[in-house]
Design an enzyme around this catalytic site. Structure first.
Site, PDB file in Angstrom:
ATOM      1  N   GLY A 175       2.590   8.119  -3.788  1.00  0.00           N
ATOM      2  CA  GLY A 175       1.692   7.408  -4.680  1.00  0.00           C
ATOM      3  C   GLY A 175       0.672   6.682  -3.827  1.00  0.00           C
ATOM      4  O   GLY A 175       1.034   5.936  -2.910  1.00  0.00           O
ATOM      5  N   GLY A 189       0.776  -1.229   0.000  1.00  0.00           N
ATOM      6  CA  GLY A 189       0.000   0.000   0.000  1.00  0.00           C
ATOM      7  C   GLY A 189       0.804   1.273   0.000  1.00  0.00           C
ATOM      8  O   GLY A 189       1.496   1.562   0.966  1.00  0.00           O
ATOM      9  N   CYS A 190       0.718   2.034  -1.057  1.00  0.00           N
ATOM     10  CA  CYS A 190       1.298   3.378  -1.146  1.00  0.00           C
ATOM     11  C   CYS A 190       2.827   3.379  -1.296  1.00  0.00           C
ATOM     12  O   CYS A 190       3.509   2.437  -0.897  1.00  0.00           O
ATOM     13  CB  CYS A 190       0.931   4.243   0.046  1.00  0.00           C
ATOM     14  SG  CYS A 190      -0.836   4.468   0.287  1.00  0.00           S
ATOM     15  N   ALA A 191       3.309   4.467  -1.876  1.00  0.00           N
ATOM     16  CA  ALA A 191       4.749   4.674  -2.049  1.00  0.00           C
ATOM     17  C   ALA A 191       5.096   6.073  -1.583  1.00  0.00           C
ATOM     18  O   ALA A 191       4.352   7.024  -1.828  1.00  0.00           O
ATOM     19  CB  ALA A 191       5.127   4.522  -3.527  1.00  0.00           C
ATOM     20  N   ARG A 235       2.840   0.172  -6.421  1.00  0.00           N
ATOM     21  CA  ARG A 235       2.406   0.494  -5.060  1.00  0.00           C
ATOM     22  C   ARG A 235       1.206   1.453  -5.070  1.00  0.00           C
ATOM     23  O   ARG A 235       0.614   1.695  -4.027  1.00  0.00           O
ATOM     24  CB  ARG A 235       3.552   1.138  -4.273  1.00  0.00           C
ATOM     25  CG  ARG A 235       4.589   0.134  -3.772  1.00  0.00           C
ATOM     26  CD  ARG A 235       5.716   0.867  -3.035  1.00  0.00           C
ATOM     27  NE  ARG A 235       6.553  -0.077  -2.321  1.00  0.00           N
ATOM     28  CZ  ARG A 235       6.386  -0.420  -1.041  1.00  0.00           C
ATOM     29  NH1 ARG A 235       5.395   0.091  -0.346  1.00  0.00           N
ATOM     30  NH2 ARG A 235       7.191  -1.288  -0.471  1.00  0.00           N
TER      31      ARG A 235
END
Length: 364
Positions: free
Chosen positions: A183, A12-14, A41
């Site tokens: 992101g 999850g997420c960057a 991601r």
């Protein structure tokens, strides 16, 4: 049908960040490119950046970046701002049309300074006044959202993949001594322009990978002090917590880190330095509702520096690297290598261990 092991399951997420300790300027293209190897991601529901030192010609003015849903809302908000601020420049934020970014709102920026007469009549300090104005617009003015409000810095965010958001905002035309990026892979909150990271207040900005299980407790506490969480995502509360601890309470970065990622009571009890033990006991006792639980890695941007921090169990990845005067922070080493192929001293901070990097005094 693909099974686990045959498909990548991102955590999850960057997040990504870079800072020059000598205050040297770097193009926004560098931080945009760092997000490309972490494409998986994100899921296209939010990307964004914050750049510091990008407005030197207006460094003494607050740069208010605002989304509007209509011209009427913009005019209403401008009238409100003119009652409170001297506006020295007002303009649409330059963007380029690309197929990957759609349904954009009206995106405007104002370089402004609070009117001294208003500050005197309210007997209010400048930063407190700006913060209250931003919160008032976001909470009470439907169709307007101030998504950046610091001096000599700015946030740029949208619904889309971050590498596309950077192109959309023409970040290659900006230069800053520090950049952060995000992101988004939202799991239980909507993907919309205001919900993209970074979240900002004054010169503080937060990018976050993770999920806050203590959100309701954190939100209820911080809203007692005039903050309002209106953006439909848990990360917003971290920004207000940091503003409260650092600006309002006057804590140091290290102390603030030891509030939101506090050591376990058993760890505090085992400390051999009595002074250190008393400090941690005091912080946990004074601010128990600001402990952030759940997996997280965050980067806090502020005037003249960055702070990276994992949750105390290190449930999200974060690596740090160096080269010459630059320090790089990211979810993955690949992103650091994109910014600097010859990066050195790659390491992963321990859970709850703040990494603070500051620009040399006077360098920016």
């Amino acid at each position: 049908m693909k099974t686990e092991g045959e498909v990548r399951i991102p955590s999850g997420c960057a997040i990504s960040a870079v800072i020059s300790k000598d205050g040297n300027k770097m193009s926004g293209e560098m931080i945009t490119n760092s997000m490309k190897p972490m494409h998986d991601r994100s899921n296209g529901l939010g990307g964004g950046f914050a750049g510091y030192g990008i407005y030197p010609e207006y460094k003494d003015f607050y740069a208010l970046h605002i989304f509007f849903d209509s011209r009427g809302t913009r005019k209403e908000c401008e009238a409100f701002l003119k009652e409170r601020f001297e506006i020295v420049r007002s303009e649409i934020i330059p963007t380029r049309k690309i197929p990957a970014i759609t349904d954009e709102p009206i995106i405007w920026r104002y370089f402004a300074a609070p009117l001294k007469s208003v500050l005197a009549s309210l007997q209010m300090e400048e930063k407190e006044f700006v913060a209250k104005t931003v919160i008032k617009i976001n909470a009470q003015m439907s169709g307007a959202y101030v998504f950046s409000s610091g001096r000599n810095m700015g946030a740029f965010k949208a619904v889309g993949f971050p590498e596309d958001v950077g192109v959309f905002y023409k970040l290659e035309e900006y230069e800053g001594y520090s950049w952060t990026a995000h992101g988004r892979y939202p799991t239980n909150t909507p993907g919309w322009w205001g919900g993209a990271h970074p979240f900002t207040l004054l010169d503080y900005s937060i990018v976050h990978n993770g999920e806050i299980s203590s959100y309701d407790t954190n939100r209820r506490f911080i809203e007692m002090f005039g903050y309002k969480c209106t953006l439909q995502t848990d990360t917003e509360v971290i920004t207000y917590i940091m503003d409260y601890l650092l600006r309002v309470q006057g804590l140091t970065l290290d102390e603030a880190a030891n509030v939101i990622a506090a050591p376990f009571w058993s760890t505090i009890a085992a400390k051999t330095d009595s002074g250190d033990q008393k400090k941690h006991t005091y912080l946990r006792t004074m601010f128990p509702s600001l402990l952030i639980t759940g997996p997280f890695s965050i980067v806090l941007g502020f005037e003249g520096g960055l702070m990276a921090l994992n949750d105390r169990l290190k449930l999200r990845s974060m690596v740090v690297g160096e080269k010459d005067d630059k320090v790089f922070i990211s979810s993955e080493e690949a992103a650091i290598r994109t910014m600097e192929p010859n990066a050195e001293n790659i390491w992963s901070p321990a859970g709850g261990e703040p990494v603070v990097v500051k620009v040399k005094e006077g360098a920016f």
